[in-house]
Enzyme design. Sequence first.
Site, PDB file in Angstrom:
ATOM      1  N   LYS A  22       0.867  -1.220   0.313  1.00  0.00           N
ATOM      2  CA  LYS A  22       0.150  -0.041   0.038  1.00  0.00           C
ATOM      3  C   LYS A  22       1.015   1.515  -0.146  1.00  0.00           C
ATOM      4  CE  LYS A  22      -2.111   1.909   4.353  1.00  0.00           C
ATOM      5  NZ  LYS A  22      -1.958   3.073   4.424  1.00  0.00           N
ATOM      6  N   ASN A  23       1.914   0.861   0.922  1.00  0.00           N
ATOM      7  CA  ASN A  23       2.782   2.167   1.154  1.00  0.00           C
ATOM      8  C   ASN A  23       3.530   2.759  -0.258  1.00  0.00           C
ATOM      9  OD1 ASN A  23       1.695   2.738   3.420  1.00  0.00           O
ATOM     10  ND2 ASN A  23       3.033   1.969   5.188  1.00  0.00           N
ATOM     11  N   CYS A 116      -4.627  12.955  12.470  1.00  0.00           N
ATOM     12  CA  CYS A 116      -5.087  11.480  12.806  1.00  0.00           C
ATOM     13  C   CYS A 116      -4.859  10.391  13.836  1.00  0.00           C
ATOM     14  CB  CYS A 116      -4.650  10.759  10.881  1.00  0.00           C
ATOM     15  SG  CYS A 116      -3.247  10.369  12.003  1.00  0.00           S
ATOM     16  N   ARG A 121       0.120  15.124  12.914  1.00  0.00           N
ATOM     17  CA  ARG A 121       0.740  14.145  10.729  1.00  0.00           C
ATOM     18  C   ARG A 121       1.540  16.356  11.048  1.00  0.00           C
ATOM     19  NH1 ARG A 121      -0.294   9.027   9.964  1.00  0.00           N
ATOM     20  NH2 ARG A 121       0.326   8.526   8.400  1.00  0.00           N
ATOM     21  N   ASP A 306       5.089   0.373  11.618  1.00  0.00           N
ATOM     22  CA  ASP A 306       3.964   0.269  10.918  1.00  0.00           C
ATOM     23  C   ASP A 306       4.013  -0.982  12.032  1.00  0.00           C
ATOM     24  OD1 ASP A 306       3.011   1.570  10.126  1.00  0.00           O
ATOM     25  OD2 ASP A 306       3.565   1.337   7.855  1.00  0.00           O
ATOM     26  N   ARG A 398      -8.163  -0.523   5.000  1.00  0.00           N
ATOM     27  CA  ARG A 398      -6.909   0.382   4.770  1.00  0.00           C
ATOM     28  C   ARG A 398      -5.924   0.010   3.658  1.00  0.00           C
ATOM     29  NH1 ARG A 398      -5.388   4.030   7.797  1.00  0.00           N
ATOM     30  NH2 ARG A 398      -3.763   4.688   6.345  1.00  0.00           N
TER      31      ARG A 398
END
Length: 418
Positions: A22-23, A116, A121, A306, A398
């Site tokens: 995803k990133n 968030c 952020r 993460d 997500r």
Amino acid sequence: MGRLVIQGERRLDGEVHIHGAKNSALPILAATLLAQGVCELHNCPALSDVRAAAAILRHLGCRVEQHGTVVTVDATAPCRGDIPDSLMREMRSSIVFLGAIVARTGGAELSFPGGCELGPRPIDLHLAALRQMGVAIHEEGGKLHCTVNGRLVGCPITLAFPSVGATENIVLAAVTAQGITTVYNAAREPEIVDLCEFLTACGARIRGAGESTLVIEGVEALHGCCHRVIPDRIETVTYMGAAAITGGSLLLRDVCPLHLQAVLPLFEEMGCRVSVREQELLVSAPQRLTRVKSVRTLPYPGFPTDAQALLMAMACVAKGTSVFVETIFESRYKHVGELMRLGARVKVEGRVAVVEGVAQLSGAPVECTDLRGGAALVLAGLAAQGTTVLSELHHLERGYEAIIKDLTAAGASLILEE
Ligand code: UD1
């Protein structure tokens, strides 16, 4: 979205195919805006954030098609430089479009990404770097109004912290800028390297990807290309954790073990056997995990923030006491309260969390607090005695394309109740 009902204490055994990162996919989708032509991305995960990025590209005037894991973007004629607030809110990392939009259209208007679930952020490093390159930025009413007089200009930029997002924005702005941009203290994450490889395939001139100093020589224009997104290293750690926490064994296919060098030793320290073969990884867990002495999150190649919540779920049932230090984000322990509902013993003080492993967690209703915190609760639920009911599943969506299907195929009992 419904609730996920997990019956715990089932040992996992089987194979899982790992999806594209995803990133990596998100900044690369932003980068397609720079190509005057068609880009074909393979191994793109089917996630809500990727759909949001496609919606932003369409809004900007690109043609986007998605067939399975292949996304095609035709950015021959982008016609606007604004991102509506609703789309900015849908995807937290939408700020990564900023560098690409100003480079391609000469102006951008987007709302501030704001805070968030991980805490504030800030984007001060992104904005300072873009200003150095010639972007005039005016902040008003929660919006950023950006204009460029002529072409962006390359320059030396020193980042106070190797921010992933800021490095991506600088690279996106620099590849078609006039002259050379040198980024000192650049982020070195594999996703940065993937972005640079994509851009190089489009005709960009970049040296030092994956190193602390990045040198980008601006070119007049970029063309389309075909690119395969790298495997998702955090999805990989999630499934490794699922095998580890259930005393199971999983073979993970289509992974990149090289990207997990800070993580694999910790699994071994906890008693798992990890065998690596090219693009495969086999994790076999002992009946009970042993504590991990200390987990300190750091920029790559250090231990990824993460993966902190995932290792913490494992530590909750390990023999002994584990210590976590979160150095990247201020409030990345939101999952702790939910883990404690399952019977975990965790004490948080500022950026430090001390986890005293218990012999058994017990199922309870819990809520996903954020993407990786939610995944940690899935792991804890797999190990817990009885039934765990997980809600707020939109966070999980997500980042995980097929977590229910994959874990079920390996022997877990997961039922989605609408
Ligand atoms: C971060 C992670 C990335 C992860 C992503 C999603 C790091 C270094 N980055 O990337 O691996 O995939 O979250 O969870 O682990 N900061 C500023 N000003 C800025 C930008 C950042 O002060 O302009 C600070 C942030 O507050 C934070 C740190 O730098 O403390 C990391 O930020 P950054 O790497 O930019 O975050 P992401 O790009 O979101």
